[in-house]
Design a protein around this motif. Structure first.
Motif, PDB file in Angstrom:
ATOM      1  N   MET A  45      12.713  -8.076  -7.661  1.00 40.17           N
ATOM      2  CA  MET A  45      12.246  -7.807  -6.320  1.00 40.17           C
ATOM      3  C   MET A  45      12.677  -6.419  -5.857  1.00 40.17           C
ATOM      4  O   MET A  45      11.911  -5.715  -5.250  1.00 40.17           O
ATOM      5  CB  MET A  45      12.780  -8.866  -5.367  1.00 40.17           C
ATOM      6  N   ILE A  46      13.908  -6.050  -6.161  1.00 40.33           N
ATOM      7  CA  ILE A  46      14.398  -4.744  -5.752  1.00 40.33           C
ATOM      8  C   ILE A  46      13.636  -3.648  -6.483  1.00 40.33           C
ATOM      9  O   ILE A  46      13.258  -2.637  -5.893  1.00 40.33           O
ATOM     10  CB  ILE A  46      15.921  -4.634  -5.994  1.00 40.33           C
ATOM     11  N   SER A  47      13.377  -3.866  -7.772  1.00 38.51           N
ATOM     12  CA  SER A  47      12.625  -2.879  -8.553  1.00 38.51           C
ATOM     13  C   SER A  47      11.224  -2.715  -7.990  1.00 38.51           C
ATOM     14  O   SER A  47      10.704  -1.602  -7.902  1.00 38.51           O
ATOM     15  CB  SER A  47      12.538  -3.311 -10.016  1.00 38.51           C
ATOM     16  N   ARG A  48      10.612  -3.827  -7.621  1.00 41.55           N
ATOM     17  CA  ARG A  48       9.262  -3.776  -7.070  1.00 41.55           C
ATOM     18  C   ARG A  48       9.251  -3.038  -5.731  1.00 41.55           C
ATOM     19  O   ARG A  48       8.333  -2.278  -5.442  1.00 41.55           O
ATOM     20  CB  ARG A  48       8.715  -5.196  -6.918  1.00 41.55           C
ATOM     21  N   ASP A  49      10.289  -3.222  -4.935  1.00 43.34           N
ATOM     22  CA  ASP A  49      10.390  -2.502  -3.661  1.00 43.34           C
ATOM     23  C   ASP A  49      10.545  -0.999  -3.880  1.00 43.34           C
ATOM     24  O   ASP A  49       9.974  -0.197  -3.153  1.00 43.34           O
ATOM     25  CB  ASP A  49      11.557  -3.036  -2.829  1.00 43.34           C
ATOM     26  N   ARG A  50      11.319  -0.626  -4.909  1.00 44.51           N
ATOM     27  CA  ARG A  50      11.469   0.803  -5.222  1.00 44.51           C
ATOM     28  C   ARG A  50      10.135   1.405  -5.643  1.00 44.51           C
ATOM     29  O   ARG A  50       9.802   2.524  -5.256  1.00 44.51           O
ATOM     30  CB  ARG A  50      12.495   0.987  -6.340  1.00 44.51           C
ATOM     31  N   VAL A  51       9.396   0.668  -6.467  1.00 48.51           N
ATOM     32  CA  VAL A  51       8.084   1.151  -6.916  1.00 48.51           C
ATOM     33  C   VAL A  51       7.147   1.286  -5.720  1.00 48.51           C
ATOM     34  O   VAL A  51       6.423   2.278  -5.596  1.00 48.51           O
ATOM     35  CB  VAL A  51       7.501   0.224  -8.007  1.00 48.51           C
ATOM     36  N   ALA A  52       7.167   0.309  -4.830  1.00 48.54           N
ATOM     37  CA  ALA A  52       6.315   0.373  -3.637  1.00 48.54           C
ATOM     38  C   ALA A  52       6.691   1.566  -2.760  1.00 48.54           C
ATOM     39  O   ALA A  52       5.815   2.226  -2.189  1.00 48.54           O
ATOM     40  CB  ALA A  52       6.415  -0.923  -2.845  1.00 48.54           C
ATOM     41  N   GLN A  53       7.976   1.872  -2.678  1.00 43.61           N
ATOM     42  CA  GLN A  53       8.427   3.021  -1.896  1.00 43.61           C
ATOM     43  C   GLN A  53       7.932   4.322  -2.534  1.00 43.61           C
ATOM     44  O   GLN A  53       7.487   5.233  -1.829  1.00 43.61           O
ATOM     45  CB  GLN A  53       9.946   3.014  -1.798  1.00 43.61           C
ATOM     46  N   GLN A  54       7.983   4.411  -3.858  1.00 45.75           N
ATOM     47  CA  GLN A  54       7.480   5.603  -4.540  1.00 45.75           C
ATOM     48  C   GLN A  54       5.978   5.763  -4.335  1.00 45.75           C
ATOM     49  O   GLN A  54       5.489   6.875  -4.119  1.00 45.75           O
ATOM     50  CB  GLN A  54       7.790   5.542  -6.030  1.00 45.75           C
ATOM     51  N   ILE A  55       5.248   4.657  -4.389  1.00 41.50           N
ATOM     52  CA  ILE A  55       3.805   4.698  -4.153  1.00 41.50           C
ATOM     53  C   ILE A  55       3.522   5.225  -2.751  1.00 41.50           C
ATOM     54  O   ILE A  55       2.644   6.065  -2.549  1.00 41.50           O
ATOM     55  CB  ILE A  55       3.171   3.311  -4.371  1.00 41.50           C
ATOM     56  N   ALA A  56       4.282   4.746  -1.769  1.00 41.45           N
ATOM     57  CA  ALA A  56       4.087   5.204  -0.393  1.00 41.45           C
ATOM     58  C   ALA A  56       4.379   6.698  -0.256  1.00 41.45           C
ATOM     59  O   ALA A  56       3.654   7.413   0.442  1.00 41.45           O
ATOM     60  CB  ALA A  56       4.989   4.402   0.551  1.00 41.45           C
ATOM     61  N   GLN A  57       5.417   7.184  -0.939  1.00 41.49           N
ATOM     62  CA  GLN A  57       5.736   8.604  -0.877  1.00 41.49           C
ATOM     63  C   GLN A  57       4.638   9.452  -1.513  1.00 41.49           C
ATOM     64  O   GLN A  57       4.258  10.495  -0.970  1.00 41.49           O
ATOM     65  CB  GLN A  57       7.076   8.874  -1.563  1.00 41.49           C
ATOM     66  N   TYR A  58       4.119   9.019  -2.654  1.00 44.29           N
ATOM     67  CA  TYR A  58       3.032   9.767  -3.300  1.00 44.29           C
ATOM     68  C   TYR A  58       1.772   9.733  -2.448  1.00 44.29           C
ATOM     69  O   TYR A  58       1.047  10.729  -2.365  1.00 44.29           O
ATOM     70  CB  TYR A  58       2.740   9.221  -4.699  1.00 44.29           C
ATOM     71  N   LEU A  59       1.503   8.607  -1.814  1.00 43.36           N
ATOM     72  CA  LEU A  59       0.331   8.511  -0.948  1.00 43.36           C
ATOM     73  C   LEU A  59       0.466   9.453   0.244  1.00 43.36           C
ATOM     74  O   LEU A  59      -0.498  10.130   0.630  1.00 43.36           O
ATOM     75  CB  LEU A  59       0.142   7.066  -0.475  1.00 43.36           C
ATOM     76  N   GLN A  60       1.668   9.540   0.809  1.00 40.26           N
ATOM     77  CA  GLN A  60       1.914  10.454   1.920  1.00 40.26           C
ATOM     78  C   GLN A  60       1.739  11.903   1.470  1.00 40.26           C
ATOM     79  O   GLN A  60       1.112  12.713   2.166  1.00 40.26           O
ATOM     80  CB  GLN A  60       3.311  10.234   2.478  1.00 40.26           C
ATOM     81  N   LEU A  61       2.249  12.238   0.285  1.00 41.45           N
ATOM     82  CA  LEU A  61       2.099  13.594  -0.245  1.00 41.45           C
ATOM     83  C   LEU A  61       0.633  13.938  -0.471  1.00 41.45           C
ATOM     84  O   LEU A  61       0.177  15.034  -0.124  1.00 41.45           O
ATOM     85  CB  LEU A  61       2.879  13.740  -1.549  1.00 41.45           C
ATOM     86  N   LYS A  62      -0.119  12.987  -1.011  1.00 40.03           N
ATOM     87  CA  LYS A  62      -1.547  13.220  -1.248  1.00 40.03           C
ATOM     88  C   LYS A  62      -2.280  13.455   0.072  1.00 40.03           C
ATOM     89  O   LYS A  62      -3.138  14.332   0.169  1.00 40.03           O
ATOM     90  CB  LYS A  62      -2.157  12.031  -1.988  1.00 40.03           C
ATOM     91  N   THR A  63      -1.930  12.693   1.093  1.00 36.84           N
ATOM     92  CA  THR A  63      -2.563  12.858   2.403  1.00 36.84           C
ATOM     93  C   THR A  63      -2.272  14.245   2.977  1.00 36.84           C
ATOM     94  O   THR A  63      -3.169  14.896   3.511  1.00 36.84           O
ATOM     95  CB  THR A  63      -2.056  11.772   3.370  1.00 36.84           C
ATOM     96  N   VAL A  64      -1.038  14.695   2.840  1.00 35.98           N
ATOM     97  CA  VAL A  64      -0.667  16.025   3.349  1.00 35.98           C
ATOM     98  C   VAL A  64      -1.431  17.108   2.591  1.00 35.98           C
ATOM     99  O   VAL A  64      -1.953  18.049   3.197  1.00 35.98           O
ATOM    100  CB  VAL A  64       0.858  16.234   3.255  1.00 35.98           C
ATOM    101  N   ILE A  65      -1.511  16.994   1.274  1.00 36.82           N
ATOM    102  CA  ILE A  65      -2.227  17.993   0.473  1.00 36.82           C
ATOM    103  C   ILE A  65      -3.696  18.033   0.855  1.00 36.82           C
ATOM    104  O   ILE A  65      -4.282  19.110   1.021  1.00 36.82           O
ATOM    105  CB  ILE A  65      -2.057  17.701  -1.034  1.00 36.82           C
TER     106      ILE A  65
END
Length: 127
Positions: A1-21
């Motif tokens: 569960m913790i690993s999945r939460d970390r992956v979800a957090q990374q996905i959110a960060q990449y999505l935010q970066l893509k939106t900014v770009i």
């Protein structure tokens, strides 16, 4: 569960970066200096000036960064998000499998101890 939460957090960060770009590209400000605010942590922001917003440094892991043009960065982000989504799906399947094993073991222990199956909690009518 913790690993999945970390992956979800990374996905959110990449999505935010893509939106900014994409926003930088759509506004056409990738040719002139850009003024922005940078979060230093704990919602403490500092003004920053980006002299050349046509390139961006992206963390590729293990503390290494690569400088990409904005279109190259979007391609990298898409590939990385596909990989992270696959990892999240795999972790979800693994969590479900472990949960099923736990239920099976608990049911076996209940049968071995001759404990009657618990009736589900009766639902009260709403009306």
């Amino acid at each position: 569960m913790i690993s999945r939460d970390r992956v979800a957090q990374q996905i959110a960060q990449y999505l935010q970066l893509k939106t900014v770009i994409e926003m930088i590209q759509s506004k056409g400000v990738d040719r002139e200096p850009l003024r922005t605010q940078v979060d230093l942590g704990c919602n403490f922001y500092m003004q920053a000036k980006i002299p050349d917003p046509s390139t961006i440094c992206v963390n590729i892991g293990l503390g290494y960064y690569i400088q990409y043009t904005l279109p190259e960065a979007i391609l990298h982000i898409d590939k990385r998000m596909d990989s992270l989504n696959a990892a999240a799906d795999q972790l979800t399947v693994e969590a479900a499998r472990i949960k099923a094993h736990i239920k099976t073991v608990l049911e076996g222990l209940r049968e071995m101890q001759d404990i009657p199956a618990e009736d589900p909690i009766p639902h009260r009518p709403v009306w």
